[in-house]
Structures are given as C-alpha cells and as structure tokens.
Write a protein that holds these residues in place. Sequence first.
Motif, PDB file in Angstrom:
ATOM      1  N   LEU A  99       0.817  -1.205   0.000  1.00  0.00           N
ATOM      2  CA  LEU A  99       0.000   0.000   0.000  1.00  0.00           C
ATOM      3  C   LEU A  99       0.856   1.263   0.000  1.00  0.00           C
ATOM      4  CD1 LEU A  99      -2.746  -1.046   2.568  1.00  0.00           C
ATOM      5  CD2 LEU A  99      -3.021  -0.812   0.095  1.00  0.00           C
ATOM      6  N   LEU A 111      -5.854  -1.774  -4.559  1.00  0.00           N
ATOM      7  CA  LEU A 111      -5.546  -1.165  -3.264  1.00  0.00           C
ATOM      8  C   LEU A 111      -6.489  -1.715  -2.187  1.00  0.00           C
ATOM      9  CD1 LEU A 111      -5.038   2.509  -4.484  1.00  0.00           C
ATOM     10  CD2 LEU A 111      -3.281   1.116  -3.371  1.00  0.00           C
ATOM     11  N   LEU A 160      -6.566   6.004  -0.814  1.00  0.00           N
ATOM     12  CA  LEU A 160      -5.225   5.940  -1.386  1.00  0.00           C
ATOM     13  C   LEU A 160      -5.249   6.184  -2.891  1.00  0.00           C
ATOM     14  CD1 LEU A 160      -3.734   2.921   0.613  1.00  0.00           C
ATOM     15  CD2 LEU A 160      -3.437   5.363   1.053  1.00  0.00           C
ATOM     16  N   ALA A 209      -0.272   8.994   3.193  1.00  0.00           N
ATOM     17  CA  ALA A 209      -0.695   7.601   3.053  1.00  0.00           C
ATOM     18  C   ALA A 209      -0.297   6.784   4.276  1.00  0.00           C
ATOM     19  CB  ALA A 209      -0.076   6.994   1.794  1.00  0.00           C
TER      20      ALA A 209
END
Length: 209
Positions: A95, A139, A158, A184
């Motif tokens: 991620l 994601l 994201l 993030a």
Amino acid sequence: MTESQQELEKGPTGRRRGRGARERILGASQRLFREQGINRTGMDQLCAAAEVSKRTAYQHFASKDELVAEYLRRFDPSVLSGVFDRDDLTPREQLLAVFDIPPTTPLCPYIAAAVELHDPQHPASRYAREYKQAVAARLTDAARRAGAADPEQLGEQLALLIDGAAARTRVLDADAFPTAAAIAAVLVDNAIPAPATASAGRRQEQASR
C-alpha cells in the motif's frame, strides 16, 4: 512485384513495413501524445514519426480513437503488478510502495487523456475509467489482506491520493509524492493496526481469558 506495389509496402521515408510497423506506431504515439497531447497530434505527424504510410497505420488501427485506447493499455496492463505482485512485500508495505514513484514520472496518462478528450464515451476515456477502478480495487484487496477494518474506504482514499499527487506534480512541476506518501502512511496506520500492536493485543486478550 511492380514498382508501385513496392512503394505501397514502404512508409513515407522508404522503410519497408512489416511486423515492426505496429510497434513503431505505438512507440511514436507514446512519445507524441505525452509530449504535445492527443488532440494536437495528427495522424500525418504520427505516421511520419513511425515511418509508416497512413494506409499501413489504418491497417493496424481502424481509427485514431482505437490507437489512443491501445496507447493507454500499454502503460500498465497488469495494474501496478510491479507493486502488488511482489512477494517480498507485505500487503501493508504494498500500500505504501505505490507512492514510491520517480520524480521524473509525468502526469498520469490516464488522467491526461480523460481531461483532454472531454468525451466519457471515447474508447480511451472508458479505458481510463476502468483502469482507475482497477487501481482502487487492487488497493482495496491489499488493504483487506493487511487487515483494514474498512478496506474499501482505505482503497478509495489511497487511489484519490495517488491521482492528486500526480496532478499536483504536473501543475507545480514539483514532486508531490513524498508528501502523499507521508499522508498515506498516516491513513494506513489509522486503518490497520501495526503488527506489534496487533500481537500485543492478542497476547493481552489471551492473558485475560
């Protein structure tokens, strides 16, 4: 073969066409579309850069619209496979790895094409939309595997952050991805318990039984 037939088998600069013609057309489109935009690039200029005749170009691509769609497909056909298919990264690390983008990377071609074309029904616009949905889905899948309580929400957050960083980098001509990566990390930390915290929580729960 007559002399006129031989000429039809060659591009505008005399290079014989063949299996490499399609790749030359796509290579020229990738360079010209990125440098000067889709609308400003005509088929005559594209054919000259690819060293093929217009007849050859239209044998490989029925229209410029079809060429534009294929141009976009070539960028990332597997949807960030360089991140999500890596076995050396945990889902949580995946991620964050999507924000590790070289500062020389230009604005996302999918955003650029959708903005420039102004036609949601254009084949390239539809492909750009599908690609963006696929990125959010990957994601979300990684967020789910990482243990996020609401993986869909984190995936969308994201995805939005990636697109915002790409657009801001282009507009300001300054790399916005380090800042995006920091944001993030906060989102991921808030959505997914850190490994050590999760382990401690499990130990505490077992001890209280």
